[in-house]
Design a protein around this motif. Structure first.
Motif, short mmCIF file in Angstrom:
data_model
loop_
_atom_site.label_atom_id
_atom_site.label_comp_id
_atom_site.label_asym_id
_atom_site.label_seq_id
_atom_site.Cartn_x
_atom_site.Cartn_y
_atom_site.Cartn_z
N ASP A 1 36.11 39.67 75.29
CA ASP A 1 34.73 39.19 75.35
C ASP A 1 34.37 38.39 74.09
OD1 ASP A 1 34.45 40.38 77.82
OD2 ASP A 1 33.22 42.05 77.10
N ALA A 2 34.81 38.87 72.93
CA ALA A 2 34.53 38.16 71.68
C ALA A 2 35.24 36.80 71.66
CB ALA A 2 34.96 39.01 70.49
N ASP B 1 36.03 35.02 74.29
CA ASP B 1 35.28 34.19 75.23
C ASP B 1 33.99 33.65 74.61
OD1 ASP B 1 37.22 34.62 77.16
OD2 ASP B 1 36.05 36.11 78.27
N ALA B 2 33.42 34.41 73.67
CA ALA B 2 32.17 34.01 73.03
C ALA B 2 32.38 33.06 71.85
CB ALA B 2 31.41 35.25 72.57
N ILE C 1 34.92 33.51 69.16
CA ILE C 1 35.61 34.03 67.97
C ILE C 1 36.91 33.25 67.79
CG2 ILE C 1 36.87 36.05 67.09
CD1 ILE C 1 33.86 36.33 66.84
N VAL D 1 40.78 36.97 64.52
CA VAL D 1 40.71 38.40 64.77
C VAL D 1 41.51 39.09 63.68
CG1 VAL D 1 41.22 40.29 66.37
CG2 VAL D 1 40.53 38.06 67.27
N THR E 1 38.67 44.50 63.86
CA THR E 1 38.86 45.75 64.60
C THR E 1 39.44 46.80 63.66
OG1 THR E 1 41.12 45.31 65.37
CG2 THR E 1 39.30 44.47 66.74
N GLU F 1 36.59 44.38 74.70
CA GLU F 1 35.70 43.90 73.64
C GLU F 1 36.32 42.68 72.93
OE1 GLU F 1 32.53 44.90 72.88
OE2 GLU F 1 32.73 46.11 74.70
N VAL F 2 37.61 42.72 72.68
CA VAL F 2 38.26 41.59 72.01
C VAL F 2 38.23 40.35 72.91
CG1 VAL F 2 40.43 40.71 71.03
CG2 VAL F 2 39.71 43.06 70.57
N ALA G 1 34.06 32.18 62.66
CA ALA G 1 33.65 33.30 63.50
C ALA G 1 34.82 34.27 63.64
CB ALA G 1 33.21 32.80 64.87
N THR G 2 34.61 35.52 63.23
CA THR G 2 35.71 36.49 63.12
C THR G 2 35.31 37.83 63.71
OG1 THR G 2 36.40 35.43 61.05
CG2 THR G 2 37.28 37.63 61.50
N LEU G 3 36.26 38.45 64.40
CA LEU G 3 36.12 39.83 64.88
C LEU G 3 37.05 40.70 64.05
CD1 LEU G 3 35.12 41.92 67.04
CD2 LEU G 3 37.21 41.35 68.30
#
Length: 143
Positions: A48-49, A51-52, A54, A57, A129, A45-46, A125-127
């Motif tokens: 993928d994010a 790559d999109a 983000i 993190v 977790t 998931e990280v 843009a931030t993920l």
């Protein structure tokens, strides 16, 4: 009635002994007709994010996780949030470079303020977790 269950399995190696147990438990849950299961593998998931697009993190309750080094990329900042004692011990043991450490108790509030103090950009843009942490927090802290 069918219930949704999301299975989150840590592949990072920091919890290697429990990966087998979690996988078996996940299979048992997936075999129950009353449950609809989804699998979330944190590292996947990280990635993928990232790559999109983000660019930040935030690893809440980072502990001794190594994701910030293993998944590091140019142009991406990792912020690791954890208790001061854990952060201090990790800094002593960890290689140079790596994440921005954010010391603090999640139950104490104002996480955003602490993140801003160390360079976090709320507009980027931030993920976020949160893995293996909620069991240590009260309902009020999670609200």
């Amino acid at each position: 009635m069918q219930r949704d269950v999301v299975l989150a399995i840590d592949q990072s190696g920091s919890m290697a002994a429990s990966v087998v147990y979690a996988s078996v438990f996940g299979c048992v849950l997936a075999s129950m007709r009353s449950l609809r299961t989804s699998l979330v593998v944190f590292d996947t998931e990280v990635v993928d994010a990232l790559d999109a697009g983000i660019v930040q993190v935030v690893v809440i309750g980072a502990g001794y996780d190594t994701r910030s080094w293993r998944l590091a990329r140019a142009g991406v900042r990792f912020f690791e949030v954890d208790l001061p004692a854990t952060q201090a011990d990790k800094r002593r043991r960890a290689p140079a470079g790596g994440p921005v450490y954010v010391e603090g108790d999640l139950a104490a509030g104002d996480l955003l303020g602490r993140l801003r103090d160390v360079g976090f950009d709320p507009g980027a843009a931030t993920l976020f977790t949160l893995e293996g942490v909620t069991m240590y927090l009260t309902r009020d802290a999670l609200a």
